[in-house]
Scaffold this motif. Sequence first.
Motif, PDB file in Angstrom:
ATOM      1  N   ALA A 191      51.383 -60.408  39.697  1.00 51.12           N
ATOM      2  CA  ALA A 191      52.022 -59.323  40.439  1.00 51.12           C
ATOM      3  C   ALA A 191      51.138 -58.083  40.465  1.00 51.12           C
ATOM      4  O   ALA A 191      51.000 -57.424  41.509  1.00 51.12           O
ATOM      5  CB  ALA A 191      53.382 -58.998  39.825  1.00 51.12           C
ATOM      6  N   HIS A 194      48.264 -58.276  42.871  1.00 49.73           N
ATOM      7  CA  HIS A 194      48.688 -58.258  44.266  1.00 49.73           C
ATOM      8  C   HIS A 194      49.535 -57.030  44.610  1.00 49.73           C
ATOM      9  O   HIS A 194      50.231 -57.000  45.611  1.00 49.73           O
ATOM     10  CB  HIS A 194      49.470 -59.542  44.585  1.00 49.73           C
ATOM     11  N   SER A 195      49.437 -56.004  43.752  1.00 49.13           N
ATOM     12  CA  SER A 195      50.155 -54.763  44.041  1.00 49.13           C
ATOM     13  C   SER A 195      49.199 -53.627  44.375  1.00 49.13           C
ATOM     14  O   SER A 195      49.638 -52.507  44.636  1.00 49.13           O
ATOM     15  CB  SER A 195      50.996 -54.346  42.817  1.00 49.13           C
ATOM     16  N   THR A 202      46.833 -59.397  50.969  1.00 46.77           N
ATOM     17  CA  THR A 202      48.208 -59.073  50.604  1.00 46.77           C
ATOM     18  C   THR A 202      48.739 -58.006  51.537  1.00 46.77           C
ATOM     19  O   THR A 202      48.096 -56.969  51.743  1.00 46.77           O
ATOM     20  CB  THR A 202      48.269 -58.572  49.151  1.00 46.77           C
ATOM     21  N   ASP A 206      54.193 -57.074  50.491  1.00 48.80           N
ATOM     22  CA  ASP A 206      53.943 -57.833  49.264  1.00 48.80           C
ATOM     23  C   ASP A 206      53.492 -56.911  48.131  1.00 48.80           C
ATOM     24  O   ASP A 206      53.871 -57.105  46.971  1.00 48.80           O
ATOM     25  CB  ASP A 206      52.888 -58.913  49.497  1.00 48.80           C
ATOM     26  N   ASN A 210      55.430 -56.637  44.644  1.00 50.22           N
ATOM     27  CA  ASN A 210      54.752 -56.926  43.378  1.00 50.22           C
ATOM     28  C   ASN A 210      54.708 -55.704  42.478  1.00 50.22           C
ATOM     29  O   ASN A 210      54.800 -55.836  41.252  1.00 50.22           O
ATOM     30  CB  ASN A 210      53.334 -57.436  43.650  1.00 50.22           C
TER      31      ASN A 210
END
Length: 364
Positions: A191, A194-195, A202, A206, A210
């Motif tokens: 997470a 992908h944040s 991404t 998303d 995340n």
Amino acid sequence: MTNVLVADDPLYEKLYDVRREAEDIGNAVDVDAIMPQVHRLRAEAPVHKGRLRELLGLPHHDRHVRARGRQHYSVLTYEACEAAFRDAQTFSNGVQGNDNPANEKTMGILEMDPPMHRAYRRTIQPKFLMPEAMGWWRTRTIDGIVERLIARMAKDDRAELNLDFCARVPVYTITTAIGLSGDEALTFRHAYLHSTSQSRNTTMEDRVRNGRIVEDTLLGLIAARRAEPQDDLISFLLKTKLMMPGADPRPLSDREIMTHAKLVMVAGGGTSWRQMGITLFALLTHRDQFEAVRDDRALLGDAIEEGLRWNPTAPYFYRMVTADTEFYGHQIAAGSVLELGLGPANRDPARWEIPMSTTSTATS
């Protein structure tokens, strides 16, 4: 709870694939192909105007949001890098932040300058000093992890050391220290990666989703430890005091603790993993040194230090120039960015007798 230490979770292969991660953020580079050019540039001058990627003819890549659109200067010698690192007033960590208004409750220590950096670092540093490393960390996690991993690998006639050892030791160590379960550790790292804005594949939706997973996980853990403290890193941070110069000592806020925990989790699951693999690779491809360390464990510390010099997992750092300044022959305007090349500096023949070797000695 799945034991993340021994489970064959497919997330391991996804999260600890170095090339895939570099390609995902647009930062895949053939280091062997470019290093001769880097050494040539360093021999020509300590500092060059321009991004190193531009000087090498590589595709554009912004590592930090705040660095976009600014004039860059590439710093390639040991002496010049050290001079920049020692002048935090002129060359600021602030370039590593994002576009949100920065303050001490949302910034990580990597974004801070002294004295704020020193004050926040002191809140967590006691848990990472050598006495704690050889005591609390080893007895609580590391010794048992290594024993179980070796037993796991011994069941087969071969092992993928990156996934079977290097990826597992730090992520499980930090997970246990913070208080997350094994499943939560992999979910958290996935997470977190992908944040951020660095993940090109991404979407913004998303990233937001995340980011919420990351914050909900850590804030929930902080609340649980406030209600019932345990012998872990979150409980330690809940008890510690921030001592800023000129201010009364105070507890860290939940968001400050969360920021610390993010840094520790990412460092444990990223920097430590990579550097462990680099050091193992260096030893396994230099069998005489491998055998020397195996026969004399007192050499292990030197081997780790040499691995850090020979091939650091973070070979470039960035600094924002806060005031007009002259630096190694360049008139650099405020708002410019320095790219500090630790990789080239650590192979600088002006500093090291055999700079390309894995057994180099500092010159006087």
